[in-house]
Design an enzyme around this catalytic site. Structure first.
Site, PDB file in Angstrom:
ATOM      1  N   GLU A 288       0.878  -1.307   0.169  1.00 54.19           N
ATOM      2  CA  GLU A 288      -0.059   0.196  -0.149  1.00 54.19           C
ATOM      3  C   GLU A 288       0.962   1.286  -0.155  1.00 54.19           C
ATOM      4  O   GLU A 288       0.535   2.140  -0.484  1.00 54.19           O
ATOM      5  CB  GLU A 288      -0.826  -0.106   1.160  1.00 54.19           C
ATOM      6  N   TRP A 291       1.868   1.944  -3.674  1.00 52.62           N
ATOM      7  CA  TRP A 291       0.694   2.202  -4.116  1.00 52.62           C
ATOM      8  C   TRP A 291       0.734   3.763  -4.135  1.00 52.62           C
ATOM      9  O   TRP A 291       0.437   4.574  -5.237  1.00 52.62           O
ATOM     10  CB  TRP A 291      -0.804   1.864  -3.797  1.00 52.62           C
ATOM     11  N   TRP A 320     -21.595  12.903 -18.068  1.00 53.23           N
ATOM     12  CA  TRP A 320     -22.095  12.605 -16.818  1.00 53.23           C
ATOM     13  C   TRP A 320     -23.413  13.479 -16.654  1.00 53.23           C
ATOM     14  O   TRP A 320     -23.593  14.605 -17.003  1.00 53.23           O
ATOM     15  CB  TRP A 320     -20.955  13.026 -15.694  1.00 53.23           C
ATOM     16  N   ASN A 355     -10.588   2.892   3.767  1.00 51.73           N
ATOM     17  CA  ASN A 355     -10.123   2.621   2.505  1.00 51.73           C
ATOM     18  C   ASN A 355     -11.259   2.002   1.543  1.00 51.73           C
ATOM     19  O   ASN A 355     -11.560   2.425   0.395  1.00 51.73           O
ATOM     20  CB  ASN A 355      -8.937   2.164   2.168  1.00 51.73           C
ATOM     21  N   TRP A 373     -16.745  12.180 -11.656  1.00 47.30           N
ATOM     22  CA  TRP A 373     -15.898  11.830 -10.593  1.00 47.30           C
ATOM     23  C   TRP A 373     -15.204  12.844  -9.976  1.00 47.30           C
ATOM     24  O   TRP A 373     -14.667  12.948  -8.829  1.00 47.30           O
ATOM     25  CB  TRP A 373     -15.083  10.838 -11.283  1.00 47.30           C
ATOM     26  N   TRP A 396     -10.040   8.126  -7.157  1.00 45.86           N
ATOM     27  CA  TRP A 396     -11.224   8.353  -7.888  1.00 45.86           C
ATOM     28  C   TRP A 396     -11.372   7.960  -9.429  1.00 45.86           C
ATOM     29  O   TRP A 396     -12.440   7.445  -9.712  1.00 45.86           O
ATOM     30  CB  TRP A 396     -11.414   9.758  -7.846  1.00 45.86           C
TER      31      TRP A 396
END
Length: 483
Positions: A288, A291, A320, A355, A373, A396
Site C-alpha cells: 500500500e 501504491w 455525466w 479505504n 468523478w 477516484w
C-alpha cells in the site's frame, strides 16, 4: 555556511533529507521556515480539517526544532507566486547563504520551486533540493523501453528491483543540536486564525488526530506490533481497527515513507524483494505504501492529471449527469444505501474514511448516480484530513474506470453486496447511521427491501435502482469503446 531549510510536506526532524543535509553543511547556524499560503491552499481544495492538522503539526515541528537550537520562522505568502520574494527576503535578513528543501511534484508546487531556485541563484545564493517525499525519485522507475508505468503490478516489481539495487532507503537520524540559535522562533499561528479557514463550525478534530512526530510514530509502532500481521485479513472490515491510520501523517510529511517501510520490514523479519508476495501481512501493507508511490510517479509523468483530465483520454467524452440533489444526498449520507451513508457520515464526522469505503462510495457516486468523478474528488479533498492530490485522484479515477490500472467498467460494486461482505453484522453502519440501530440481522443492509417493513424508520428510501444504474453505466462505456 548558514542554511535556510524550507519545510513543506515534511513536517519532521527525523528522517528529513533536506534538514539532514543542511545540518551537515552549516557552520554558523541554521534556520527553518514554513510558508502559510491560505489562498493557494483554498484553490487546491484544502479543507479546514487538513489545515487544522497541518498547523498543529507545524507547532509540534517548531518545538522539536527549538530543542535542536533551530528557530522556525513563519512567513505568509497567500499565493505560491508570492513565495520566492518572501523567502529571499528572509534569507537576506538572516544572512543565509543557501536554501535547502525537499522536492514536491504537483505542477504548481514544481513551478513555485523552480521560481524560488532561480531567484536565489540570481542573487548569489545556493538552492539545494532532495528526494524525500517518495522512496524513489519520480521518473526513476520505467519500463524496459523507457516509458513510465501505467499499471501497478509491473510498477511494483520494477520499483522493488530499483530500490534493492540502490541499497534501499536508509532512515536518517535526527540531527544533533546546535550550540545556539541564530534568532528567536516565530509564534505558529493558531489553525483557526488562518484566513479562509477560520470558520468556527469547520471540522477540527484534535481529539482524533493528535499532531506531531510522537503520535505518528506511536501509531506506526502500535500497528506494526499488534495488527500488521493480520492486515490482509482485517483491512477491508471498517468496524474493526485493522488499518494503520497513519495516512494523515504521511500526507503532511510528519512520517516518512522510508520509516514506514523500515518498520514493516522489521515487523515481518524479511527483506523487500521483487518477488515478495504483495498480499500477506506486513508485505501487504508495504504494498500500500508503494501504491502511494505509484500515484506520485504517475502525476509527475502525466501533468494533465492536475488539470482535471482523465488518464484514459477517451473517457473525457462521457456525459455525466448534473444533479445537485443526488450529489447532496450522497455528500450528506442520505442515499438510502446504508453502507454508503455510513461511509459519508464517517467522513463528515471524522475527516477520514476507511479505504474500502472510499472505493464503495466513490463508485456509487460515479456509477450508480452517474455523477462526474471530479465532483467527488473535490469533495474528498475538501473534507479529508489526509487529503493528498495524487492518491485522491488515483483512487477516484480507479473507481470511475477513467484512470490508470482502473476498475474495469463492467465490474461494478453492488453496494448491498459490499455491505453484506464487509460489514456483515451491520456494526459499522449502526455506529454512523443511528436511525438503523433498531434494525436487526441482515435487513440492516437494505432496510427498505420489503415494502412497509420499516416505514417508521427515519431513513430515506434508495435514491436509485442499482441494477438499472449498473446497466446504464456499462452501456455508456460500451458505446464509448465502439466510438
Amino acid at each position: 555556511m548558514r542554511p535556510l531549510v524550507w519545510f513543506r510536506t515534511d513536517l519532521r526532524v527525523e528522517d528529513n533529507t533536506a534538514l539532514h543535509r543542511a545540518r551537515k553543511a552549516c557552520t554558523r547556524g541554521l534556520v527553518g521556515v514554513f510558508v502559510v499560503s491560505p489562498g493557494q491552499w483554498a484553490e487546491h481544495d484544502w479543507g479546514t480539517c487538513k489545515v487544522d492538522f497541518v498547523m498543529r503539526c507545524v507547532a509540534d515541528l517548531s518545538d522539536r526544532l527549538e530543542r535542536l537550537k533551530i528557530p522556525l520562522r513563519i512567513l505568509t505568502a497567500d499565493r505560491f507566486s508570492d513565495a520566492p520574494a518572501a523567502l529571499l527576503g528572509l534569507a537576506e535578513e538572516l544572512t543565509c547563504d543557501a536554501l535547502y528543501f525537499n522536492r514536491e511534484y504537483e505542477v504548481n508546487e514544481s513551478r513555485r520551486d523552480d521560481a524560488v531556485r532561480d531567484l536565489f541563484e540570481k542573487n548569489g545564493r545556493e538552492a539545494h533540493s532532495f528526494t524525500d517525499q517518495t522512496l524513489l525519485e519520480p521518473g526513476s522507475v520505467r519500463t524496459n523501453d523507457g516509458r513510465p508505468y501505467g499499471v501497478f503490478s509491473p510498477f511494483r516489481k520494477k520499483f522493488t528491483e530499483v530500490w534493492v539495487d540502490r541499497g534501499g532507503s536508509p532512515v536518517l537520524p535526527t540531527p544533533k543540536a546546535l550550540e545556539e540559535m541564530v534568532c528567536k522562533p516565530d509564534d505558529v499561528p493558531a489553525p483557526d486564525s488562518i484566513d479562509g479557514f477560520d470558520d468556527p463550525d469547520g471540522l477540527r478534530r484534535p481529539d482524533l488526530w493528535r499532531a506531531g512526530q510522537q503520535e505518528a510514530k506511536r501509531r506506526l509502532s502500535r500497528f506494526c506490533a499488534d495488527r500488521i500481521g493480520d492486515y490482509t485479513d482485517d483491512r477491508d472490515t471498517p468496524s474493526i481497527d485493522g488499518t494503520s491510520q497513519v495516512s494523515p501523517y504521511l500526507a503532511a510529511g510528519v512520517l516518512s515513507p522510508r520509516l514506514c517501510v523500515a518498520a514493516a520490514l522489521e515487523a515481518s523479519g524479511s527483506a523487500l524483494e521483487p518477488a515478495w508476495p504483495n498480499k500477506v501481512g506486513a508485505m501487504g501493507w508495504s504494498s500500500e505504501v508503494i501504491w502511494r508511490e505509484f500515484y506520485k510517479h504517475l502525476i509527475w509523468a502525466h501533468p494533465r492529471l492536475f488539470m482535471h483530465e482523465p488518464y484514459q483520454k477517451e473517457t473525457s467524452k462521457l456525459e455525466w449527469d448534473d444533479d445537485d440533489e443526488k450529489f447532496d444526498a450522497w455528500r450528506e449520507g442520505r442515499t438510502g444505501f446504508p453502507i454508503v451513508d455510513a461511509a459519508m457520515r464517517q467522513l463528515a464526522e471524522t475527516g477520514w474514511m476507511h479505504n474500502r469505503l472510499r472505493m464503495i462510495s466513490a463508485m456509487f457516486l460515479t456509477i450508480d448516480l452517474w455523477l462526474d468523478w471530479r465532483k467527488g474528488e473535490r469533495h474528498f479533498m475538501r473534507t479529508l484530513v489526509d487529503g493528498d492530490l495524487a492518491s485522491n485522484n488515483g483512487g477516484w479515477q480507479w473507481s470511475a474506470s477513467t484512470g490508470t490500472d482502473a476498475q474495469p467498467y463492467f465490474r461494478v460494486f453492488n453496494p448491498t453486496s459490499q455491505s453484506q461482505k464487509f460489514d456483515a453484522d451491520g456494526e459499522f453502519i449502526q455506529r454512523f447511521v443511528p436511525e438503523l440501530k433498531v434494525v436487526e440481522g441482515k435487513a440492516i443492509h437494505e432496510p427498505r427491501a420489503k415494502a412497509g417493513l420499516f416505514e417508521d424508520l427515519d431513513y430515506p428510501a434508495p435514491i436509485v435502482d442499482h441494477k438499472e444504474a449498473r446497466v446504464r453505466a456499462i452501456e455508456a462505456f460500451k458505446e464509448l469503446k465502439k466510438s
